[in-house]
Design a protein around this motif. Structure first.
Motif, PDB file in Angstrom:
ATOM      1  N   ARG A  81      -0.281  -5.350 -35.037  1.00 30.46           N
ATOM      2  CA  ARG A  81       1.077  -4.661 -35.447  1.00 30.46           C
ATOM      3  C   ARG A  81       2.118  -5.041 -34.400  1.00 30.46           C
ATOM      4  O   ARG A  81       3.269  -5.494 -34.859  1.00 30.46           O
ATOM      5  N   GLN A  82       1.839  -5.349 -33.172  1.00 32.25           N
ATOM      6  CA  GLN A  82       2.835  -5.787 -32.273  1.00 32.25           C
ATOM      7  C   GLN A  82       3.383  -7.294 -32.693  1.00 32.25           C
ATOM      8  O   GLN A  82       4.605  -7.505 -32.561  1.00 32.25           O
ATOM      9  N   ASN A  83       2.561  -7.892 -33.012  1.00 34.77           N
ATOM     10  CA  ASN A  83       2.930  -9.573 -33.413  1.00 34.77           C
ATOM     11  C   ASN A  83       3.868  -9.354 -34.725  1.00 34.77           C
ATOM     12  O   ASN A  83       4.695 -10.088 -34.497  1.00 34.77           O
ATOM     13  N   SER A  84       3.571  -8.624 -35.665  1.00 42.08           N
ATOM     14  CA  SER A  84       4.263  -8.563 -36.905  1.00 42.08           C
ATOM     15  C   SER A  84       5.731  -7.797 -36.377  1.00 42.08           C
ATOM     16  O   SER A  84       6.684  -8.310 -36.799  1.00 42.08           O
ATOM     17  N   ASN A  85       5.559  -6.891 -35.526  1.00 42.20           N
ATOM     18  CA  ASN A  85       7.056  -6.201 -35.088  1.00 42.20           C
ATOM     19  C   ASN A  85       7.915  -7.270 -34.284  1.00 42.20           C
ATOM     20  O   ASN A  85       8.910  -7.348 -34.731  1.00 42.20           O
ATOM     21  N   LEU A  86       7.152  -8.024 -33.425  1.00 40.03           N
ATOM     22  CA  LEU A  86       7.868  -9.075 -32.709  1.00 40.03           C
ATOM     23  C   LEU A  86       8.410  -9.988 -33.554  1.00 40.03           C
ATOM     24  O   LEU A  86       9.541 -10.572 -33.645  1.00 40.03           O
ATOM     25  N   ALA A  87       7.658 -10.663 -34.385  1.00 38.99           N
ATOM     26  CA  ALA A  87       7.881 -11.728 -35.473  1.00 38.99           C
ATOM     27  C   ALA A  87       9.157 -10.953 -36.449  1.00 38.99           C
ATOM     28  O   ALA A  87       9.957 -11.925 -36.556  1.00 38.99           O
ATOM     29  N   HIS A  88       9.104  -9.855 -36.744  1.00 39.36           N
ATOM     30  CA  HIS A  88      10.139  -9.451 -37.618  1.00 39.36           C
ATOM     31  C   HIS A  88      11.594  -9.404 -36.854  1.00 39.36           C
ATOM     32  O   HIS A  88      12.489  -9.761 -37.327  1.00 39.36           O
ATOM     33  N   GLU A  89      11.583  -8.765 -35.547  1.00 43.74           N
ATOM     34  CA  GLU A  89      12.765  -8.714 -34.586  1.00 43.74           C
ATOM     35  C   GLU A  89      13.057 -10.264 -34.388  1.00 43.74           C
ATOM     36  O   GLU A  89      14.666 -10.578 -34.391  1.00 43.74           O
ATOM     37  N   LEU A  90      12.534 -11.214 -34.086  1.00 45.43           N
ATOM     38  CA  LEU A  90      12.637 -12.767 -33.980  1.00 45.43           C
ATOM     39  C   LEU A  90      13.258 -13.194 -35.187  1.00 45.43           C
ATOM     40  O   LEU A  90      14.204 -14.106 -34.950  1.00 45.43           O
ATOM     41  N   ALA A  91      12.759 -12.770 -36.375  1.00 42.97           N
ATOM     42  CA  ALA A  91      13.460 -13.375 -37.404  1.00 42.97           C
ATOM     43  C   ALA A  91      14.777 -13.038 -37.684  1.00 42.97           C
ATOM     44  O   ALA A  91      15.528 -13.546 -38.116  1.00 42.97           O
ATOM     45  N   HIS A  92      15.112 -11.748 -37.252  1.00 48.10           N
ATOM     46  CA  HIS A  92      16.581 -11.199 -37.302  1.00 48.10           C
ATOM     47  C   HIS A  92      17.499 -12.146 -36.587  1.00 48.10           C
ATOM     48  O   HIS A  92      18.389 -12.744 -36.885  1.00 48.10           O
ATOM     49  N   GLY A  93      16.919 -12.710 -35.377  1.00 50.31           N
ATOM     50  CA  GLY A  93      17.635 -13.810 -34.501  1.00 50.31           C
ATOM     51  C   GLY A  93      17.687 -15.084 -35.207  1.00 50.31           C
ATOM     52  O   GLY A  93      18.742 -15.702 -35.128  1.00 50.31           O
ATOM     53  N   LEU A  94      16.680 -15.471 -35.617  1.00 49.77           N
ATOM     54  CA  LEU A  94      16.447 -16.866 -36.221  1.00 49.77           C
ATOM     55  C   LEU A  94      17.564 -16.698 -37.523  1.00 49.77           C
ATOM     56  O   LEU A  94      17.995 -17.904 -37.822  1.00 49.77           O
ATOM     57  N   LEU A  95      17.830 -15.783 -38.130  1.00 50.23           N
ATOM     58  CA  LEU A  95      18.414 -15.574 -39.602  1.00 50.23           C
ATOM     59  C   LEU A  95      19.894 -15.450 -39.097  1.00 50.23           C
ATOM     60  O   LEU A  95      20.682 -15.103 -39.711  1.00 50.23           O
ATOM     61  N   ALA A  96      20.342 -15.163 -37.613  1.00 52.48           N
ATOM     62  CA  ALA A  96      21.444 -14.934 -37.168  1.00 52.48           C
ATOM     63  C   ALA A  96      21.948 -13.439 -37.624  1.00 52.48           C
ATOM     64  O   ALA A  96      23.202 -13.467 -37.944  1.00 52.48           O
ATOM     65  N   HIS A  97      21.042 -12.546 -37.910  1.00 53.37           N
ATOM     66  CA  HIS A  97      21.674 -11.231 -38.468  1.00 53.37           C
ATOM     67  C   HIS A  97      22.452 -10.753 -37.164  1.00 53.37           C
ATOM     68  O   HIS A  97      22.324 -10.582 -36.110  1.00 53.37           O
ATOM     69  N   PRO A  98      23.699 -10.148 -37.649  1.00 56.80           N
ATOM     70  CA  PRO A  98      24.533  -9.512 -36.685  1.00 56.80           C
ATOM     71  C   PRO A  98      24.161  -8.163 -36.444  1.00 56.80           C
ATOM     72  O   PRO A  98      23.248  -7.710 -36.676  1.00 56.80           O
ATOM     73  N   ALA A  99      24.524  -7.757 -34.947  1.00 59.41           N
ATOM     74  CA  ALA A  99      24.383  -6.451 -34.569  1.00 59.41           C
ATOM     75  C   ALA A  99      24.768  -5.336 -35.560  1.00 59.41           C
ATOM     76  O   ALA A  99      25.904  -5.606 -35.987  1.00 59.41           O
ATOM     77  N   THR A 100      24.024  -4.525 -35.718  1.00 57.51           N
ATOM     78  CA  THR A 100      24.761  -3.137 -36.245  1.00 57.51           C
ATOM     79  C   THR A 100      24.527  -1.797 -35.847  1.00 57.51           C
ATOM     80  O   THR A 100      23.487  -1.910 -34.973  1.00 57.51           O
ATOM     81  N   PRO A 101      25.072  -1.030 -36.087  1.00 54.50           N
ATOM     82  CA  PRO A 101      24.903   0.364 -35.474  1.00 54.50           C
ATOM     83  C   PRO A 101      23.668   0.763 -35.811  1.00 54.50           C
ATOM     84  O   PRO A 101      23.189   0.608 -36.900  1.00 54.50           O
TER      85      PRO A 101
END
Length: 182
Positions: free
Chosen positions: A90-110
């Motif tokens: 689960r940690q691997n999936s959680n981390l990969a999900h957050e890293l995917a946000h970075g790789l996709l250059a998703h902006p910070a949101t509130p």
């Protein structure tokens, strides 16, 4: 949810590029912690923050399902805080999900709206979930599992994912159907 035209191919290409940059083949396990280090994105364990905030302690026990991970921004820099009380897969999936946000250059949101309710952008969450799966279980891995190179339990263990994540990737790649077709 439908993805924008070409997103799935872009995800496969991006994951292949990342694997190449990390010196991994399409059949090697991808460790999200190594990817985070490569991307210069620090990871903090939630348990390390518990001493400074007793309100965190329940999230490490009885209420662990209430929090998985979040990306915290300081200007353009990202830091991931994740729940290390979860299983390793689960940690691997959680981390990969957050890293995917970075790789996709998703902006910070509130995180919260003006009423204190959680803000949620389903489109970017779906994109990050999709890319996380592609990073952890490449199409080549899914096809190899469908061909019997590893059984599902072996593959889940080898690639550090849950059986649910493995099945998701087998389903979304159509690996079993494709192998049966020949």
């Amino acid at each position: 949810m439908g993805y924008r035209w070409g997103f799935k191919k872009e995800s496969n290409d991006l994951a292949a590029e990342i694997r190449s940059e990390l010196g991994l083949s399409a059949y090697d396990p991808l460790d999200p912690r190594i990817l985070a280090e490569y991307l210069c994105i620090p990871i903090w364990n939630l348990s390390d923050l518990a001493a400074d905030g007793p309100e965190i302690t329940p999230l490490l026990g009885a209420e662990a399902e209430q929090f998985s991970a979040v990306t915290v921004f300081a200007g353009p820099r990202r830091t991931i805080v994740h729940n290390d009380a979860h299983s390793a897969s689960r940690q691997n999936s959680n981390l990969a999900h957050e890293l995917a946000h970075g790789l996709l250059a998703h902006p910070a949101t509130p995180a919260l709206d003006n009423r204190g309710c959680r803000e949620w952008n389903q489109e970017i969450e779906d994109e990050a979930s999709w890319l996380a799966g592609v990073l952890l279980i490449s199409e080549a891995i899914a096809l190899a599992v469908a061909r019997g190179r590893w059984n599902k339990a072996e593959a889940a263990m080898k690639f550090g994912v849950s059986l649910q994540m493995l099945q998701f990737r087998l389903n979304t790649t159509g690996a079993v159907r494709r192998v049966k077709k020949g």
